[in-house]
Design an enzyme around this catalytic site. Structure first.
Site, PDB file in Angstrom:
ATOM      1  N   HIS A 357      48.941  47.312  52.992  1.00  0.00           N
ATOM      2  CA  HIS A 357      48.040  46.591  52.736  1.00  0.00           C
ATOM      3  C   HIS A 357      46.292  47.884  52.838  1.00  0.00           C
ATOM      4  CE1 HIS A 357      49.412  42.984  51.207  1.00  0.00           C
ATOM      5  NE2 HIS A 357      49.905  43.283  52.069  1.00  0.00           N
ATOM      6  N   LYS A 545      33.396  37.754  54.647  1.00  0.00           N
ATOM      7  CA  LYS A 545      35.153  38.427  54.329  1.00  0.00           C
ATOM      8  C   LYS A 545      35.050  38.945  56.176  1.00  0.00           C
ATOM      9  CE  LYS A 545      32.989  40.666  51.270  1.00  0.00           C
ATOM     10  NZ  LYS A 545      34.701  41.933  50.495  1.00  0.00           N
ATOM     11  N   ARG A 546      36.307  39.688  56.646  1.00  0.00           N
ATOM     12  CA  ARG A 546      35.981  39.979  57.579  1.00  0.00           C
ATOM     13  C   ARG A 546      34.736  40.846  57.604  1.00  0.00           C
ATOM     14  NH1 ARG A 546      40.098  39.152  61.108  1.00  0.00           N
ATOM     15  NH2 ARG A 546      38.912  40.831  62.630  1.00  0.00           N
ATOM     16  N   LYS A 551      33.799  47.286  54.935  1.00  0.00           N
ATOM     17  CA  LYS A 551      33.325  46.423  54.371  1.00  0.00           C
ATOM     18  C   LYS A 551      31.546  46.469  53.668  1.00  0.00           C
ATOM     19  CE  LYS A 551      37.223  43.769  55.496  1.00  0.00           C
ATOM     20  NZ  LYS A 551      37.326  43.434  53.829  1.00  0.00           N
ATOM     21  N   THR A 653      40.398  40.132  48.022  1.00  0.00           N
ATOM     22  CA  THR A 653      40.878  38.846  46.809  1.00  0.00           C
ATOM     23  C   THR A 653      39.554  38.117  46.461  1.00  0.00           C
ATOM     24  OG1 THR A 653      41.941  38.114  48.687  1.00  0.00           O
ATOM     25  CG2 THR A 653      43.269  39.430  47.340  1.00  0.00           C
ATOM     26  N   LYS A 657      38.620  35.326  43.806  1.00  0.00           N
ATOM     27  CA  LYS A 657      37.496  33.947  43.304  1.00  0.00           C
ATOM     28  C   LYS A 657      36.029  33.936  43.156  1.00  0.00           C
ATOM     29  CE  LYS A 657      40.918  34.250  48.018  1.00  0.00           C
ATOM     30  NZ  LYS A 657      40.728  34.357  49.374  1.00  0.00           N
TER      31      LYS A 657
HETATM   32  C1  NBG Z   1      43.693  43.554  53.347  1.00  0.00           C
HETATM   33  C2  NBG Z   1      42.775  44.782  52.966  1.00  0.00           C
HETATM   34  C3  NBG Z   1      42.094  44.137  51.448  1.00  0.00           C
HETATM   35  C4  NBG Z   1      43.893  42.790  50.792  1.00  0.00           C
HETATM   36  C5  NBG Z   1      44.737  42.625  51.593  1.00  0.00           C
HETATM   37  C6  NBG Z   1      45.510  41.993  50.448  1.00  0.00           C
HETATM   38  C7  NBG Z   1      44.789  44.194  55.694  1.00  0.00           C
HETATM   39  C8  NBG Z   1      45.477  45.154  56.568  1.00  0.00           C
HETATM   40  N1  NBG Z   1      44.746  44.893  54.673  1.00  0.00           N
HETATM   41  O1  NBG Z   1      41.673  44.892  50.966  1.00  0.00           O
HETATM   42  O2  NBG Z   1      42.106  45.192  53.338  1.00  0.00           O
HETATM   43  O3  NBG Z   1      42.690  42.699  49.660  1.00  0.00           O
HETATM   44  O4  NBG Z   1      44.859  43.332  52.832  1.00  0.00           O
HETATM   45  O5  NBG Z   1      46.342  43.189  50.086  1.00  0.00           O
HETATM   46  O6  NBG Z   1      44.476  42.870  55.945  1.00  0.00           O
END
Ligand code: NBG
Length: 804
Positions: A357, A545-546, A551, A653, A657
């Site tokens: 991920h 987002k985080r 980002k 993701t 949304k």
């Molecule tokens: C996150 C990514 C995102 C991705 C999500 C789900 C982690 C380690 N990775 O870009 O930063 O959409 O995983 O796949 O949280």
């Protein structure tokens, strides 16, 4: 799914439950109690189908998948489950008779603190889709007592408070005390010859932690499938404690008790940085071992010989956190089932599949060997042997090339490399968007790709449109159904039928009216609940987002400040009123991310206090962004900010949304933005900035100087003045200039400003804007997690749907 036959039946059951649970008549119930009653009623309602689902799987010995994830960011469940049972209307009407408003009851449910970001939310979307498509698939994770943290903003800065989400219990779960298993930590492990000449492994003097499962039903969408999310809680065992007390060692006994309970106490704070150390490693082994032991016990009872384990069972690991499933399955097959190494290895690699991920190097998990060995001595022996056999092969192919061994080693330099273990010990490795999967092959996992080209594949992420559109945005759902019927809810790709409506003026007007309504709903909510005033006639531009430097919330806020300064120069500047909304948590130890929050709030205040700009510009940072706040924000968005440094965001993701809710993407060519752009084209999305190859080229070959940009661009010089507001911002300024701007904020600044201009230009053309909005919704179907899960089921798990 079974549902209540009539309002009458519902009301009788409700009255009875109020009596049994709270000894109250309905008029004396608090809203919290109503929520608890409803959750319990739904659990009762589905219990028969839950049982039938399990029975059917067992009787037919269907192939099943277990999705192991250290997080499941579920969000609230009442609304979702009512939707899945098709019971919302009965429930709403009946409650009204009792004097309660269902929407108010929804807001009583706390968000479960079982995840923190995209990876955890993806896992939640996946189990939703598996049940919706009647696939035999279950989740496995930890029942954290405390979630990430409750974020408060005090004086512009993030403050972390404990997220005691379980305070009032979790009515969706069922404790299965009789299904507890024991997990071993510490002690000594060694191999010695057994009676028949075979080697046997001895593991002794270990501590035992009891893992107690709590099961949460995962309901299919208006079908009868009910799968299971199993959450493990850690408890100490009396035997273990008394054993230590017997030797008079109170300190050790208490330490043991404390450590055992700690394991499921906290969710670790980060999804992309290396954190947590020893306790985190304990958590990882804890839930993997508990989950696998219970799967194996179940398998032997209903399916037969462990020799056929991989024929029936697929084990999926969501990132490397559950990668210890590989040595753990080896351990069970060899030590407990008496299999040979080769048989155990074949079964293990056939069963396990791994999703990566992130490419952020600091997030690739590594453990110190000494810690690992001390905590998991038996598992270490197995990892050591996996590594020995693997490197033997590598050295045979590349004699004398230790660099080749180093690239792919599982154990190297006193560290355990979890990603290497995950790749070597599984049969499938996938990334989460096309670009990301390519980068894995050409970069992050390149040497592995050379070894196992067939193992690598892509599964572009998706989100459950049931939660993110049907449930969150009933107004838009209604409009879509009026236009193209309801089939798309079962088959989201059918949303494509909406595309021609983009050319229909009447439809566009209705779409605009829905968006306006959703913006007003958000504005009302924020005013009532948080005392924030928004102008619902401004453009809602949202980045949620985080908080992370890659980002680039920083790029966004610097542009806002730039607009502010332009407005001061020219108060009559031609500009549509804009509202910039931010939300997201920063890991407690992530200094720069926290300073960015402060910067956003500083700019927000500056603008708020300036009457010259107040009616044109507004910035808000929303405290404690979580799933349920997200459900209010996505429907109200005009612009979706997806502005990560290209190559860094594996998929994203949130971008999907927003798309389902008709917002226009303003983004870089990163992660799944690339595929969104491919679906809708330049005409219906706004793309800017460096491309992934350019970013990688700069990293490899140099050639970027942020000072050059600073020296040559007066706008850039001017925006950095905002960092003089507070000495705290010095660190951000140094990142941008003295440390050469790792995430290319200054490099992409001008292109971003132009892209924002383009957004404004397009927004002015109302027809064009809502045509784009319609096209985005129409093409969002591809980004349903139903499609993603279908691909996993077919290509990786070899799983078939099973009607209940
Ligand atoms: C996150 C990514 C995102 C991705 C999500 C789900 C982690 C380690 N990775 O870009 O930063 O959409 O995983 O796949 O949280």
């Amino acid at each position: 799914m079974r549902t209540w036959k009539s309002k009458k039946e519902f009301k009788e059951l409700f009255i009875e439950k109020a009596e049994v649970l709270f000894e109250k008549s309905t008029k004396d119930l608090s809203r919290k109690e109503v929520y608890q009653i409803l959750a319990t009623m739904i659990k009762d309602l589905v219990s028969e189908d839950w049982l039938q689902t399990e029975k059917k799987y067992n009787r037919k010995k269907v192939r099943q998948v277990y999705y192991f994830s250290i997080e499941f960011l579920l969000g609230r469940l009442l609304d979702t489950n009512l939707l899945n049972c098709n019971a919302e209307k009965i429930c709403r009407d009946a409650l009204q008779d009792f004097g309660f408003e269902l929407d108010e009851i929804f807001s009583e449910e706390p968000d479960p603190g079982l995840g923190n970001g995209g990876l955890g939310r993806l896992a939640a979307c996946f189990i939703d889709s598996m049940a919706a498509m009647q696939l035999p698939g279950h989740g496995c994770s930890i029942r954290y007592q405390y979630g990430l943290f409750d974020q408060r903003i005090v004086d512009g800065q993030q403050v972390e408070l404990p997220d005691a989400w379980l305070r009032n219990g979790f009515p969706w779960e069922i404790k299965k005390a009789d299904k507890a298993v024991d997990v071993r930590f510490g002690g000594e492990a060694y191999v010695r010859p057994g009676k028949d000449g075979k080697l046997v492994c001895v593991h002794e003097h270990y501590n035992t932690v009891r893992a107690v499962p709590y099961d949460v039903p995962v309901l299919g969408y208006q079908n009868r499938t009910v799968n299971t999310l199993r959450l493990w809680k850690a408890e100490y065992t009396r035997e273990n404690m008394y054993n230590q007390l017997r030797y008079g060692d109170y300190r050790r006994a208490l330490h043991y008790k404390d450590q055992a309970q700690q394991i499921s106490r906290f969710l670790y704070p980060d999804d992309t940085t290396y954190e947590g150390r020893k306790l985190r490693l304990m958590q990882e082994y804890f839930f993997v071992s508990a989950g696998l032991q219970s799967i194996m016990r179940h398998f032997k009872k209903y399916y037969g010989s462990p020799k056929e384990f991989d024929k029936y069972i697929a084990l999926h690991i969501n990132d490397t956190h559950p990668a210890l499933i590989i040595p753990e399955l080896m351990r069970i097959l060899m030590d407990e089932e008496g299999m040979s190494w080769d048989d155990a290895w074949r079964i293990t690699t056939n069963a396990v599949a791994y999703t990566n991920h992130t490419i952020m190097p600091e997030a690739l998990e590594r453990w110190s060997i000494s810690m690992f060995q001390e905590l998991l001595p038996r598992i270490f022996l197995i990892v050591d042997e996996i590594n020995r056999r693997w490197l033997k092969k590598v050295r045979q192919r590349f004699p004398g090339r230790e660099d080749k061994a180093e690239e792919v080693a599982i154990l190297w330099n006193n560290q355990v490399h979890m990603a290497s273990l995950a790749v070597v010990g599984s049969h499938s490795v996938n990334g989460v968007a096309k670009l990301h999967s390519e980068i894995l092959k050409t970069n992050t996992l390149k040497p592995f790709y050379a070894w196992f080209p067939k193992r690598f594949n892509n599964k572009t992420n998706g989100v459950t449109h049931r939660r993110w559109l049907v449930e969150s945005n009933p107004q838009l759902t209604g409009l879509i159904c009026d236009a193209i019927g309801e089939k798309w809810i079962h088959e989201p790709e059918k949303l494509l039928e909406l595309e021609p409506f983009g050319d229909d003026k009447g439809f566009r007007e209705q779409l605009a009216a829905v968006k306006q309504q959703r913006k007003e709903i958000l504005a009302d909510y924020l005013y009532k609940e948080r005392n924030i005033t928004l102008n619902p006639h401004s453009v809602f531009d949202i980045q949620i987002k985080r908080m992370h430097m890659y980002k680039r919330q920083l790029l966004n806020i610097l542009h806002v400040y730039h607009l502010y300064r332009q407005l001061l120069d020219d108060p009559n500047m031609d500009m549509i009123p804009r509202t910039f909304i931010f939300g997201g948590k920063a890991a407690a130890s992530y200094g720069e991310a926290k300073i960015t929050i402060k910067l956003i709030n500083t700019v927000a205040k500056l603008i708020d206090h300036d009457h010259r700009t107040a009616d044109k510009l507004k910035v808000v940072f929303l405290e404690n962004y979580n799933v349920s706040l997200g459900q209010k924000l996505f429907p109200a968005a005009d612009v979706s900010e997806q502005i990560s440094t290209a190559s860094k965001e594996a998929s994203g993701t949130g971008n999907m949304k927003f798309m389902f809710n008709g917002a226009i993407t303003l983004g870089t060519m990163d992660g799944a933005n690339v595929e969104i752009h491919k679906e809708v084209g330049d005409e219906h999305s706004v793309i800017f900035g460096l491309r992934a190859e350019e970013v990688q080229r700069y990293y490899q070959e140099g050639g970027y100087s942020s000072w050059d940009i600073y020296n040559n661009d007066s706008d850039v010089r001017r925006i950095l003045e905002v960092m003089e507001e507070n000495p705290m911002f010095g660190q951000l300024r140094e990142d941008l200039l003295d440390r050469n701007d790792e995430f290319f904020v200054l490099k992409d600044f001008k292109p971003y400003c132009q892209a924002q201009q383009e957004i404004q230009r397009r927004y002015r053309d109302v027809d064009g804007w809502f045509r784009s909005s319609a096209v985005n919704i129409a093409h969002a179907g591809y980004f349903s997690s139903d499609r993603t899960i279908q691909e996993y089921a077919k290509d990786i798990w070899n799983l078939a749907a099973e009607e209940i």
